[in-house]
Each structure stands twice: as C-alpha cells, then as structure tokens.
Design a protein around this motif. Sequence first.
Motif, PDB file in Angstrom:
ATOM      1  N   ARG A   5      28.878  36.660  62.584  1.00  0.00           N
ATOM      2  CA  ARG A   5      30.302  36.330  62.488  1.00  0.00           C
ATOM      3  C   ARG A   5      30.740  36.333  61.019  1.00  0.00           C
ATOM      4  NH1 ARG A   5      34.533  33.819  65.139  1.00  0.00           N
ATOM      5  NH2 ARG A   5      35.795  32.401  63.870  1.00  0.00           N
ATOM      6  N   GLY A   6      31.846  37.045  60.741  1.00  0.00           N
ATOM      7  CA  GLY A   6      32.447  37.025  59.419  1.00  0.00           C
ATOM      8  C   GLY A   6      31.695  37.796  58.350  1.00  0.00           C
ATOM      9  N   GLU A   7      30.854  38.762  58.731  1.00  0.00           N
ATOM     10  CA  GLU A   7      30.139  39.546  57.725  1.00  0.00           C
ATOM     11  C   GLU A   7      30.531  41.015  57.806  1.00  0.00           C
ATOM     12  OE1 GLU A   7      25.950  40.210  57.746  1.00  0.00           O
ATOM     13  OE2 GLU A   7      25.871  40.752  59.867  1.00  0.00           O
ATOM     14  N   ILE A   8      30.242  41.735  56.712  1.00  0.00           N
ATOM     15  CA  ILE A   8      30.364  43.189  56.697  1.00  0.00           C
ATOM     16  C   ILE A   8      28.953  43.752  56.672  1.00  0.00           C
ATOM     17  CG2 ILE A   8      31.156  45.211  55.414  1.00  0.00           C
ATOM     18  CD1 ILE A   8      33.446  43.549  54.328  1.00  0.00           C
ATOM     19  N   LEU A   9      28.582  44.453  57.738  1.00  0.00           N
ATOM     20  CA  LEU A   9      27.272  45.091  57.852  1.00  0.00           C
ATOM     21  C   LEU A   9      27.443  46.569  57.566  1.00  0.00           C
ATOM     22  CD1 LEU A   9      24.244  44.922  58.679  1.00  0.00           C
ATOM     23  CD2 LEU A   9      24.994  45.433  61.029  1.00  0.00           C
ATOM     24  N   GLY A  10      26.858  47.042  56.472  1.00  0.00           N
ATOM     25  CA  GLY A  10      26.993  48.440  56.106  1.00  0.00           C
ATOM     26  C   GLY A  10      26.007  49.329  56.840  1.00  0.00           C
ATOM     27  N   PHE A  11      26.455  50.514  57.246  1.00  0.00           N
ATOM     28  CA  PHE A  11      25.584  51.573  57.766  1.00  0.00           C
ATOM     29  C   PHE A  11      25.571  52.668  56.694  1.00  0.00           C
ATOM     30  CE2 PHE A  11      25.630  51.233  62.722  1.00  0.00           C
ATOM     31  CZ  PHE A  11      25.125  49.943  62.628  1.00  0.00           C
ATOM     32  N   VAL A  28      27.518  49.424  48.536  1.00  0.00           N
ATOM     33  CA  VAL A  28      26.927  48.330  47.755  1.00  0.00           C
ATOM     34  C   VAL A  28      27.961  47.251  47.445  1.00  0.00           C
ATOM     35  CG1 VAL A  28      25.827  47.741  45.556  1.00  0.00           C
ATOM     36  CG2 VAL A  28      25.158  49.831  46.776  1.00  0.00           C
ATOM     37  N   GLY A  29      29.182  47.671  47.124  1.00  0.00           N
ATOM     38  CA  GLY A  29      30.206  46.718  46.711  1.00  0.00           C
ATOM     39  C   GLY A  29      30.800  45.899  47.833  1.00  0.00           C
ATOM     40  N   MET A  30      30.768  46.420  49.070  1.00  0.00           N
ATOM     41  CA  MET A  30      31.442  45.741  50.176  1.00  0.00           C
ATOM     42  C   MET A  30      30.504  45.090  51.184  1.00  0.00           C
ATOM     43  SD  MET A  30      34.692  45.770  49.791  1.00  0.00           S
ATOM     44  CE  MET A  30      35.146  45.242  51.447  1.00  0.00           C
ATOM     45  N   SER A  31      29.275  45.538  51.296  1.00  0.00           N
ATOM     46  CA  SER A  31      28.394  45.088  52.384  1.00  0.00           C
ATOM     47  C   SER A  31      27.667  43.799  52.037  1.00  0.00           C
ATOM     48  CB  SER A  31      27.360  46.172  52.714  1.00  0.00           C
ATOM     49  OG  SER A  31      27.980  47.389  53.052  1.00  0.00           O
ATOM     50  N   ASP A  32      27.617  42.893  53.012  1.00  0.00           N
ATOM     51  CA  ASP A  32      26.778  41.697  52.891  1.00  0.00           C
ATOM     52  C   ASP A  32      25.321  42.051  53.182  1.00  0.00           C
ATOM     53  OD1 ASP A  32      28.971  39.832  52.421  1.00  0.00           O
ATOM     54  OD2 ASP A  32      29.539  40.297  54.477  1.00  0.00           O
ATOM     55  N   ARG A  33      25.120  42.900  54.181  1.00  0.00           N
ATOM     56  CA  ARG A  33      23.807  43.459  54.481  1.00  0.00           C
ATOM     57  C   ARG A  33      23.996  44.938  54.774  1.00  0.00           C
ATOM     58  NH1 ARG A  33      21.264  41.848  59.060  1.00  0.00           N
ATOM     59  NH2 ARG A  33      23.255  41.284  60.038  1.00  0.00           N
ATOM     60  N   VAL A  34      22.920  45.708  54.617  1.00  0.00           N
ATOM     61  CA  VAL A  34      23.012  47.158  54.810  1.00  0.00           C
ATOM     62  C   VAL A  34      21.856  47.639  55.684  1.00  0.00           C
ATOM     63  CG1 VAL A  34      22.997  49.429  53.692  1.00  0.00           C
ATOM     64  CG2 VAL A  34      24.122  47.499  52.564  1.00  0.00           C
ATOM     65  N   CYS A  35      22.198  48.357  56.754  1.00  0.00           N
ATOM     66  CA  CYS A  35      21.204  49.082  57.548  1.00  0.00           C
ATOM     67  C   CYS A  35      21.123  50.498  56.986  1.00  0.00           C
ATOM     68  CB  CYS A  35      21.602  49.132  59.018  1.00  0.00           C
ATOM     69  SG  CYS A  35      21.588  47.540  59.849  1.00  0.00           S
ATOM     70  N   THR A  46      16.653  47.276  56.615  1.00  0.00           N
ATOM     71  CA  THR A  46      17.852  46.455  56.503  1.00  0.00           C
ATOM     72  C   THR A  46      17.746  45.642  55.220  1.00  0.00           C
ATOM     73  OG1 THR A  46      18.148  46.300  58.899  1.00  0.00           O
ATOM     74  CG2 THR A  46      19.263  44.656  57.553  1.00  0.00           C
ATOM     75  N   LEU A  47      18.742  45.822  54.347  1.00  0.00           N
ATOM     76  CA  LEU A  47      18.758  45.161  53.043  1.00  0.00           C
ATOM     77  C   LEU A  47      19.739  44.000  53.065  1.00  0.00           C
ATOM     78  CD1 LEU A  47      18.994  48.390  50.842  1.00  0.00           C
ATOM     79  CD2 LEU A  47      16.921  47.098  51.393  1.00  0.00           C
ATOM     80  N   ALA A  48      19.426  42.948  52.300  1.00  0.00           N
ATOM     81  CA  ALA A  48      20.304  41.780  52.232  1.00  0.00           C
ATOM     82  C   ALA A  48      20.262  41.199  50.825  1.00  0.00           C
ATOM     83  CB  ALA A  48      19.882  40.729  53.251  1.00  0.00           C
ATOM     84  N   GLY A  49      21.322  40.454  50.495  1.00  0.00           N
ATOM     85  CA  GLY A  49      21.359  39.727  49.235  1.00  0.00           C
ATOM     86  C   GLY A  49      21.220  40.618  48.024  1.00  0.00           C
ATOM     87  N   GLU A  50      20.317  40.238  47.113  1.00  0.00           N
ATOM     88  CA  GLU A  50      20.143  40.976  45.862  1.00  0.00           C
ATOM     89  C   GLU A  50      19.482  42.335  46.061  1.00  0.00           C
ATOM     90  OE1 GLU A  50      18.040  38.452  43.201  1.00  0.00           O
ATOM     91  OE2 GLU A  50      19.719  37.035  42.925  1.00  0.00           O
ATOM     92  N   ASP A  51      18.951  42.586  47.258  1.00  0.00           N
ATOM     93  CA  ASP A  51      18.338  43.887  47.533  1.00  0.00           C
ATOM     94  C   ASP A  51      19.375  44.969  47.854  1.00  0.00           C
ATOM     95  OD1 ASP A  51      15.767  42.967  47.136  1.00  0.00           O
ATOM     96  OD2 ASP A  51      15.500  42.377  49.228  1.00  0.00           O
ATOM     97  N   VAL A  52      20.651  44.563  48.033  1.00  0.00           N
ATOM     98  CA  VAL A  52      21.702  45.549  48.310  1.00  0.00           C
ATOM     99  C   VAL A  52      22.102  46.194  46.987  1.00  0.00           C
ATOM    100  CG1 VAL A  52      24.008  45.929  49.241  1.00  0.00           C
ATOM    101  CG2 VAL A  52      22.504  44.248  50.315  1.00  0.00           C
ATOM    102  N   THR A  53      21.352  47.204  46.603  1.00  0.00           N
ATOM    103  CA  THR A  53      21.600  47.947  45.365  1.00  0.00           C
ATOM    104  C   THR A  53      21.592  49.436  45.666  1.00  0.00           C
ATOM    105  OG1 THR A  53      19.262  48.169  44.763  1.00  0.00           O
ATOM    106  CG2 THR A  53      20.419  46.174  44.020  1.00  0.00           C
TER     107      THR A  53
END
Length: 521
Positions: free
Chosen positions: A298-304, A480-487, A497-504
Amino acid sequence: MTLQEERPFPLGRPRSIEREPALELKGIRKSFGPVQVLHGVDLQLFAGEVHALLGENGAGKSTLSKILCGILSFDEGEMRLNGQQRRFMDYDDAVKAGIGIVFQEFSLIPYLNAVENVFLGREKHNRFGLLDRTAMRTRTRELLGRLGIQIDLDMPIHKLSVAQQQFVEIAKALALDARILVLDEPTATLTPVEVEHLFVVMRQLRAEGVAIVFISHHLDEIFEICDRITVLRDGHYVDTTSVAETDIDRLVLMMVGRRIEAGFPDKPDPDDTAQVVLRAREMRLHKNMPPSEFELRRGEILGFAGLVGSGRTEMALALLGEFDAASRRVELHGTQRSLANAADALASGIGLLPENRKDEGLIVPFSVRHNISLNNYGKYRKLGFFIDGKRESADVGAAMAMVRVKAPGPETRLEELSGGNQQKVVIARWLNHDVDILIFDEPTRGIDVGAKVEIYHLMRDLTRRGVSIIMISSELPEVVGMSDRVCVFRAGRIVKTLAGEDVTAQEVMKHATAGGSDAIH
C-alpha cells in the motif's frame, strides 16, 4: 524535486547567419478560432544542418511543423524557400517543393507492404499506363539500403517492428526527393541501438546537404545529433542558439521559463509493515521458464525495469489476464483472484495507463468529460436509461481538480490538450473509478520536461493517499528516482528485486544485463 520560479527567459530574435537559409519563417502567426497558438514565430533552416525544435507540449512545435509542410496555412508572416517567397496550398505543394515530414504517429497503411506505402498516391507507371511494380520495388530497396535497413518487402507493415516502420516512413519521405526533412519525435519508440542507427542515417543525410528539423523531448539526444536549436514557449519564439553555446540547464530555462532542479520528489521512508495489496506468484510468461513472484504494498511505487523485450509489460498484462501466461497466481488483499481480462481487473480496483495512450488509453476526438466517464457510466445510470448528468459533472470536475488537468473545461476535446494533460486525463478516469492499484506503462513517454515533473509529483501525491503503483519505464533515471523498490527483468522473468539503497542505476543495469554493457535509455 523543487521548482524555483524565475523571471522567464527573454523572448528574442534569431541571430543572423551570413549564408542564405534554405528555408526561413518570419513572424508566423496562427490562430484556431479565438485561440492564438503562434505569436510571431521565426525559424531559419540551413542546408546540411540538423536543427532541433524544442518546447513543452503545447509550445507550438507541431503547429509550426505542419505549417512548414503545408498541412496548415499561416494567418500572418512570411515564408521563404531558397530566397523565394512561398505559401504552400497543401501538403502535396510542400512535397513538390522538396519538404517531407515523418510524423510521431505513423501515417503508414498497416495492411500494405513497404513498397505500396512508400509510393502510395505517387505510384510509378510504365509506358502502357500500368503500375511499374519492378521499378517501385527497386527504388524502395535502394532507399532502405541507403538507410541501412533490410526488410521483407512483401510483408505487411503491421508485422514489422516499430523501428522498421520508422525507417519505412523516412524512406517514404526520401522517395519524394525531400531536401528538407521534419522528424517529429522519431526516437520515442526506439531502443538505444536503433536510435544510434537513426543518428548514423541523419548524419549521412546532413552530409548530403539535407536540412533536418528534429523534434525530441530527450535533451541528451539534442546534444548528440543537432547543430542548432530553436526554442518555443507558449507559442512565442524564445531564442535560437548553437549546441556548442548552450547546456541542458539553459535549455530547460528557455523551454519552461523557470529552473527545474535535478532530482525527483522525496521518497518516503521504507515501511516493511505496510499492507500487501497484491501478490503475484508462479508467474510464467512461457512454458519451461523459471517462475517469478512479486508483491505490491500500500502506498508504494514498485518499478519494473529491464531492457526492451525483457518482459516488463507482458508481466503486467499477464497480471490483468491480458497476456496468455503459462501460469499465474494472483492475490488481492489476501484473497486469491482469477482475473480474466482488464475489465475484470478494473472491477477489482486495478487500472492500467497503457504505453500507447492515444490508441489504447484515450478516445482523442472525445471531450475530457467523456474520457473521464468512460467505464463509469454504470454508476451514473438512473431509471435504467438516463445519465445523472449533475453527478457525472461533479465527479469529473473533482477528478480534473485532483490531478490538475489544464483545460478550458470538461467539454474540451482531448486533441486540444498537451501530452502531459492527456496523461492526466487517463489517471483521472481511473481515480473516478475508485481504483487503488494503478499500473503506469511508460508514464512520461512523449511529454516534455515540465510535464514530467508534474506527473512525478502527481504519482507521489497518489501514493500518499494510499494508491499503490506499478511503474514500467525504459528511462533508468526515472526508475531509480521514482521507485521505492524495483523488480529487474531479464529474458521474460524477474531476476532481482531491489530495495532501499540498492535501488541504483548500477545495480539495475548489473541485473538487467547479467553484468553486460547494454543500457536502457
């Protein structure tokens, strides 16, 4: 991202250049009814140059291009071609004068082949008056060879890749012996490799003395391929400058009248306790493929993210039942659901903003009101047959205000709005349908830098209201700029699946390419 309002970049006049321009527009004015869209615009174009035409959506670029190509006439001003005053009667008149245009929305006939499209309306005939198919086929092969493209000349256009269709469009313009070529957003749907090939072709045409007007929202492309730049803002001429004398910050200031600082809206602190609104398990796009799984909170942006063809969009469509996946399991709010199609998904609170918004997300000739009310007339029905217009108007007005659609009113036709505002209308439609999950497929493709900022802030506003977003994007900074986590996708499945500081950018590319050097653009 913060906006700092500044005094707009001063409006000016083109700097004079000693040699004679191939084409010159002076003081061009154009109105549609009471609305003036061009206010005395100037443009000088020289043989053997690539000239960028920049501005936000609605700045007047398309109108000016259509005037240049005879599709529209101007109300006031002067046009000179090779020093001679001209006013084109129509597109054919401009073609005869050596001007061609490749539209952002292809003008090809999908069920005709490349030869038939290249010579459509200008077929070659032999001395007996019959179609000279051999001559047309030979000429088409020569033109495509000049562009470095080999395709099956008998294959219908709709079966070719987007890049191949793009080059057929260019071949069609070159078949007219165009000495001035207008390319409207030619890279919008191309991969980085295809973009580089297009630039090779453009450099060759420039060396042959062809003058090219290049319209693009990707400012990095401007600095790679263009010689000079003309900027429009709100239908006014702002300035013309050489690429060597400017930089991206200055261009943005000229385009939007304010400085846009680098960055994106601040991300919220990670919340691992947030409710999981969607779980996808055993997701196989094809047989004999390892399964993928992901969850959306809820309330997150999950990047693909991933390279073109990695399966990002197919996975989202499989989630909705619009892609025939080999297997899938979907849970919504803890309950397993079998979503058969997009309508079923919508009824379950999931909305899709498709990549091709004009063909798949909007009915462009319709009004803003009708587009927002689409899929929603059931709740406005009364007495079985009638529409509760008062309730509909109230809901449409509230949705427009929520996403800040800039339009004269709800009855404004979609075709009169900029790309960014059209995108907002799609969002307003789904919010009017009370969805709590939104899938954004390439949310900022084809819109200008200022509109991108608005879309980014709007997406963050939605997540603060509890909406959950899946964002599919080919733009790495956006991911990178918009996603809270990235698949991260590769070969049709999620590999990390990347999260936090690993979203680079480095981490996304490492997993998208298995350590290779390819890039998403």
